[in-house]
Write an enzyme that holds these catalytic residues in place. Sequence first.
Site, PDB file in Angstrom:
ATOM      1  CB  SER A  68      -0.989   0.182   1.348  1.00 35.93           C
ATOM      2  OG  SER A  68      -1.633  -0.823   1.357  1.00 35.93           O
TER       3      SER A  68
HETATM    4  N1  SAH Z   1      -1.391  -4.334   3.774  1.00 37.90           N
HETATM    5  C1  SAH Z   1      -0.679  -4.692   2.863  1.00 37.90           C
HETATM    6  C2  SAH Z   1      -0.763  -3.831   1.143  1.00 37.90           C
HETATM    7  C3  SAH Z   1      -1.279  -5.775   0.537  1.00 37.90           C
HETATM    8  S1  SAH Z   1      -2.234  -5.698  -0.488  1.00 37.90           S
HETATM    9  C4  SAH Z   1       0.812  -3.710   3.009  1.00 37.90           C
HETATM   10  O1  SAH Z   1       0.830  -2.998   4.005  1.00 37.90           O
HETATM   11  O2  SAH Z   1       1.285  -3.002   1.621  1.00 37.90           O
HETATM   12  C5  SAH Z   1      -3.729  -6.578  -0.209  1.00 37.90           C
HETATM   13  C6  SAH Z   1      -3.099  -7.981   0.670  1.00 37.90           C
HETATM   14  O3  SAH Z   1      -4.702  -8.414   0.092  1.00 37.90           O
HETATM   15  C7  SAH Z   1      -3.155  -9.161  -1.109  1.00 37.90           C
HETATM   16  O4  SAH Z   1      -1.805  -8.920   0.011  1.00 37.90           O
HETATM   17  C8  SAH Z   1      -4.171  -9.609  -1.034  1.00 37.90           C
HETATM   18  O5  SAH Z   1      -4.293 -11.181  -1.527  1.00 37.90           O
HETATM   19  C9  SAH Z   1      -5.208  -9.585   0.492  1.00 37.90           C
HETATM   20  N2  SAH Z   1      -6.692 -10.119   0.401  1.00 37.90           N
HETATM   21  C10 SAH Z   1      -7.692 -10.218  -0.444  1.00 37.90           C
HETATM   22  N3  SAH Z   1      -8.575 -11.039  -0.443  1.00 37.90           N
HETATM   23  C11 SAH Z   1      -8.057 -11.128   0.773  1.00 37.90           C
HETATM   24  C12 SAH Z   1      -9.333 -12.348   1.870  1.00 37.90           C
HETATM   25  N4  SAH Z   1     -10.797 -12.217   1.774  1.00 37.90           N
HETATM   26  N5  SAH Z   1      -8.518 -12.246   3.077  1.00 37.90           N
HETATM   27  C13 SAH Z   1      -6.879 -12.506   3.395  1.00 37.90           C
HETATM   28  N6  SAH Z   1      -6.319 -11.517   2.017  1.00 37.90           N
HETATM   29  C14 SAH Z   1      -7.247 -10.880   1.136  1.00 37.90           C
END
Ligand code: SAH
Length: 218
Positions: A68
């Site tokens: 993010s």
């Molecule tokens: N928190 C991260 C952002 C990751 S992007 C950061 O610090 O940068 C969003 C994440 O959500 C992805 O890794 C994706 O695989 C996850 N995601 C999407 N749907 C999800 C679900 N139903 N349960 C858990 N994770 C999920």
Amino acid sequence: MKKLTGLGMTSQRTRARMVERLRDKGIRDEAVLAVMGTVPRHIFVDEALASRAYEDSALPLGCLQTISQPYVVARMVEELLAGRERLGKTLEIGTGCGYQAAILGSLGQEVYSVERIAPLLVLARQNLKALPGIHVHLKHADGALGWPEAAPFDNIIMAAASLRPPPELLAQLATGGRLVLPVGGKEQYLCRIERTAQGYSETRLEPVRFVPLLPGTE
Ligand code: SAH
């Protein structure tokens, strides 16, 4: 650890500049700004992208997911903290590489984080190991179901967008708890939902762009 020593002073200066940019964009909470300046973002991105780690942009983290944008992380955490002394127990949906979990963990709270893609969880675990002061409970599961054994939560923060707030997550909020999430499909906005003794109240915040919340695990 190689990455940590590699950037040295440069990383400290670029981190300070990142904090200034967050201030310029309107982040006001000093506790949030302080952790954004302390947690090394370059250890969470691929080595080839480390020089861009302190730009205020989302970056690829593998498995078609992105780390993010710092502003969005700061903005969401600020929404959780607003008017409170401390965060309390927090659940994150979408661990990704673990960056936001590290930010939450640095605020000294009990943090739980769920990710649906197994290799990303391995990556997050490895990244978080480089920060020994931070402990995050991690789980491979569909985050829409929350973490019932650890509920209720004072905060739930979603890093993936959903057309509507998942009911299981609403149910796992403590009274007085907050859920901050991106709502929508192609067009999304940030939303803060508070659980009160009377029910749930929703505040619509600003437009955002997140990957979608997907069902199941892989
Ligand atoms: N928190 C991260 C952002 C990751 S992007 C950061 O610090 O940068 C969003 C994440 O959500 C992805 O890794 C994706 O695989 C996850 N995601 C999407 N749907 C999800 C679900 N139903 N349960 C858990 N994770 C999920």
